[in-house]
Enzyme design. Structure first.
Site, mmCIF file in Angstrom:
data_model
loop_
_atom_site.group_PDB
_atom_site.id
_atom_site.type_symbol
_atom_site.label_atom_id
_atom_site.label_comp_id
_atom_site.label_asym_id
_atom_site.label_seq_id
_atom_site.Cartn_x
_atom_site.Cartn_y
_atom_site.Cartn_z
ATOM 1 N N TYR A 32 -2.851 5.445 -51.936
ATOM 2 C CA TYR A 32 -3.540 4.261 -52.437
ATOM 3 C C TYR A 32 -3.849 3.342 -51.246
ATOM 4 C CZ TYR A 32 -5.414 1.849 -56.406
ATOM 5 O OH TYR A 32 -6.287 1.311 -57.319
ATOM 6 N N HIS A 37 -3.308 0.254 -44.130
ATOM 7 C CA HIS A 37 -3.174 1.655 -43.696
ATOM 8 C C HIS A 37 -4.284 2.012 -42.706
ATOM 9 C CE1 HIS A 37 -1.352 1.816 -47.873
ATOM 10 N NE2 HIS A 37 -0.370 2.277 -47.134
ATOM 11 N N SER A 186 -0.333 -1.924 -51.617
ATOM 12 C CA SER A 186 -0.800 -1.124 -52.765
ATOM 13 C C SER A 186 -0.325 -1.763 -54.064
ATOM 14 C CB SER A 186 -0.266 0.304 -52.664
ATOM 15 O OG SER A 186 -0.608 0.850 -51.413
ATOM 16 N N ARG A 187 0.801 -2.473 -54.016
ATOM 17 C CA ARG A 187 1.361 -3.082 -55.235
ATOM 18 C C ARG A 187 0.575 -4.321 -55.677
ATOM 19 N NH1 ARG A 187 6.565 -0.964 -53.049
ATOM 20 N NH2 ARG A 187 7.343 0.467 -54.631
#
Ligand code: PAF
Length: 282
Positions: A32, A37, A186-187
């Site tokens: 995700y 990233h 991602s959260r």
């Protein structure tokens, strides 16, 4: 850019690269992927001839009541991002590929993991150290890239590499933020509109703490109290911790008389978010 599912395929590809004298960087992720990233992939692409991105939601690092099942996954989106940022291979194994039946060897750490996230997530770092060791053994990279947002994880991995004489250079990369300051995660996708607004208290508290340090405040309690007060004013926020620790030991300190990490974990509704700053970066 290739996506492979098995350890054998990764090994075969890396062997081929090695035979050509190429260097290899590894970016371990749980998928995700976002701009945080992407910055790790960019750094690896800059430093190495080839970049492997692992994309694996590691069940071992989730506690029984945590978000393993709901953790977001989107391999097509990830493949696009990896390709755009110069990655060469995605390793996207199923859990059975990483943890075969009868799997029973773990990498555990007795120091550094007893504070901060280790207190509220007791199995987390054992899972992280085990999977990262496995990824290091599978890919055998020259360098591996981790975000400073997970500052404790970065310290734990550096310590593990040193303890276990792993011949891999660990590179920590700066936190990437949304334009309004929220650290990319991602959260963040779990947050409702109201929660997304409320989540800004994390970065606001971090910037407040940073300013206090910049202006010469040395008393950790004074900084922590001001940050807590700011977060507590937001009704959707519930503090897990706001702490200042020694960078090397992760133990709490009272005064800023050495390189320190100010780290926070805050629940916004049900979503637990983290953020931090290093006093050396202020
Ligand atoms: O930071 C993460 O995404 C994970 O903890 C890691 C390092 C990929 C291990 O699963």
């Amino acid at each position: 850019m290739k996506i492979v599912k098995t350890i054998d395929e990764v090994r075969r590809q890396v062997k081929e690269w090695r035979a050509q004298g190429l260097t290899v960087g590894l970016v371990p992720t749980m998928g995700y992927l976002h701009e945080g990233h992407a910055s790790l992939i960019d750094a690896s692409h800059r430093d190495n001839d080839r970049t492997v991105v692992s994309d694996f939601v590691n069940p071992m690092q989730f506690g029984p009541t945590e978000d393993l099942e709901s953790y977001p996954r989107d391999i097509e989106h990830d493949a696009k991002l990896v390709e755009e940022h110069g990655g060469d291979l995605i390793f996207n194994p199923e859990p059975e590929e990483m943890y075969h039946e009868g799997f029973s060897s773990f990498v555990d750490m007795t120091v550094l993991t007893q504070e901060l996230c280790g207190l509220s997530r007791p199995v987390h770092f054992r899972g992280v150290c085990t999977v990262v060791s496995k990824l290091f053994n599978i890919v055998k990279p020259d360098r591996a890239y981790f975000g400073k947002k997970d500052a404790q994880q970065l310290a734990v991995i550096r310590h593990m590499v040193d303890d276990l004489n792993m011949d891999i250079e660990i590179i920590g990369c700066p936190i990437v933020r949304e334009s309004d300051g929220l650290a990319k995660s991602s959260r963040n996708t779990y947050l409702s509109e109201a929660e997304r607004k409320a989540a800004l208290v994390l970065s606001q508290a971090i910037f407040l703490g940073k300013d206090m340090v910049k202006n010469g405040e040395k008393n950790c309690s004074v900084i922590i109290d001001a940050m807590k007060k700011h977060i507590e004013a937001e009704p959707l926020a519930r503090i897990d911790y706001v702490k200042i620790v020694d960078c090397a030991t992760m133990q709490q300190i009272g005064a800023l008389d050495r390189p320190a990490l100010c780290a926070i974990a805050v629940y916004i509704g049900k979503t637990r978010l983290i953020d931090n700053f290093f006093t050396e970066d202020v």
